[in-house]
Design an enzyme around this catalytic site. Sequence first.
Site, PDB file in Angstrom:
ATOM      1  N   ARG A   1      13.602   4.789   5.602  1.00 21.18           N
ATOM      2  CA  ARG A   1      14.158   3.886   4.572  1.00 21.18           C
ATOM      3  C   ARG A   1      15.633   3.583   4.801  1.00 21.18           C
ATOM      4  O   ARG A   1      16.403   3.434   3.848  1.00 21.18           O
ATOM      5  CB  ARG A   1      13.962   4.457   3.160  1.00 21.18           C
ATOM      6  CG  ARG A   1      12.539   4.663   2.748  1.00 21.18           C
ATOM      7  CD  ARG A   1      11.766   3.351   2.572  1.00 21.18           C
ATOM      8  NE  ARG A   1      10.397   3.654   2.217  1.00 21.18           N
ATOM      9  CZ  ARG A   1       9.416   3.844   3.119  1.00 21.18           C
ATOM     10  NH1 ARG A   1       9.636   3.712   4.417  1.00 21.18           N
ATOM     11  NH2 ARG A   1       8.201   4.136   2.717  1.00 21.18           N
TER      12      ARG A   1
ATOM     13  N   SER B   1       9.056   2.781  -5.294  1.00 18.19           N
ATOM     14  CA  SER B   1       9.441   4.197  -5.401  1.00 18.19           C
ATOM     15  C   SER B   1      10.930   4.307  -5.732  1.00 18.19           C
ATOM     16  O   SER B   1      11.761   3.678  -5.086  1.00 18.19           O
ATOM     17  CB  SER B   1       9.196   4.912  -4.075  1.00 18.19           C
ATOM     18  OG  SER B   1       7.822   4.911  -3.791  1.00 18.19           O
TER      19      SER B   1
ATOM     20  N   GLU C   1      15.913   5.923  -3.492  1.00 20.15           N
ATOM     21  CA  GLU C   1      15.454   4.917  -2.523  1.00 20.15           C
ATOM     22  C   GLU C   1      15.917   3.537  -3.000  1.00 20.15           C
ATOM     23  O   GLU C   1      16.412   2.742  -2.215  1.00 20.15           O
ATOM     24  CB  GLU C   1      13.922   4.948  -2.401  1.00 20.15           C
ATOM     25  CG  GLU C   1      13.419   3.845  -1.477  1.00 20.15           C
ATOM     26  CD  GLU C   1      11.952   3.997  -1.108  1.00 20.15           C
ATOM     27  OE1 GLU C   1      11.466   5.125  -0.963  1.00 20.15           O
ATOM     28  OE2 GLU C   1      11.292   2.948  -0.959  1.00 20.15           O
TER      29      GLU C   1
END
Length: 310
Positions: free
Chosen positions: A173, A223, A293
């Site tokens: 990520r 998320s 995130e």
Amino acid sequence: MKTIEKIRNLTKGTVLFEEPLSKHTSFKIGGPAEIFVEPSCVDDLEKVIKFAKQNNLEVTVIGNGTNILVADEGIRGIVIKLGNKFGKFTFSQNIAFIEAGASLQFFIEQSMRHNLGGLEFAFGIPGAIGGAIAMNAGTNSHYISTKVLYGDVMDLNGKIYRFKHDDFHFDYRYSILQDERLILLNAVIAMEEKDEKEIVKAKEMNLRVRYDKQPLDFPCAGSVFKNPPTTYAGKVLEESGCKGLHFGDAIISDKHANFIVNLGNATADDVVNLIREAQSRVYKNKDLVLELEIKLLGDFKNLGLIERKK
Ligand SMILES: Cc1cc2nc3c(=O)[nH]c(=O)nc-3n(C[C@H](O)[C@H](O)[C@H](O)COP(=O)(O)OP(=O)(O)OC[C@H]3O[C@@H](n4cnc5c(N)ncnc54)[C@H](O)[C@@H]3O)c2cc1C
């Protein structure tokens, strides 16, 4: 002449004053962009970027707003959205050239029709190509970065560079686009020749898993936390009693504890309060520091999140 009129003279694209960013985020949360610009081409973008530099205006770039939480006070300066005008893509054998504003879903659907696959894991990930590459979007085992050959980026002086795969410094990520003030303009992606029927099968399976696991009935931003190296964020959040916790209209989903959903009128402050509480519960229960995130854009005062020791 007012700043906004000067910017309107630089671009044939959209220029709006005090545009509510709740209209441009999947969370349906966020105050206004002082100046909101959707440039119509790279030349326009360059002019706007140079204008921002000369006039000391902060620049923030967004894609489809599916992984961001915008502060209730909004964002000062210029918010640039790379949208439909940056949405073209072409194929040459199994190589795709894609502009950063192209929808990831539309792109993989069209690739499928050309018997090109390799991105089946991304069925169901909303957002634009620019956001996907900036975030290195994917699943636990597949990342878009593995397909990126190179791409063009613009810095905040309006200068364009060609980045090879390694220049992006991809990680889980992560890409360097998150830390350096760089705007991805386009990317070249390696696809795999595959039968359309095989891709459809994978698509259906992946979408079914998402519908079963994710709370897709309410606005959210995917998320909230990254998975820690040895476990899943959703699991430790659930085990720490976070499901159903809420502040105002922001609630931790009963279906998946790593999703915060907006029941209607949630504010960014509600979401941040929930993030703080959830992070603190996991820290106390599991001795784990969950890292965000989603990206927080705008001014979040007194955030008070626990930092992971480097
Ligand atoms: C229901 C749902 C499910 C999701 N599932 C997944 C999943 O399975 N896996 C996953 O990885 N993500 C998932 N996400 C999160 C999100 O969809 C992805 O991260 C997506 O790739 C973000 O793209 P975006 O265009 O919306 O980016 P945005 O949210 O607009 O931006 C994200 C970040 O990228 C930066 N950025 C955007 N465009 C550019 C550009 N052109 N140049 C430089 N920086 C840029 C922004 O500044 C910001 O920091 C999900 C989200 C939702 C709502």
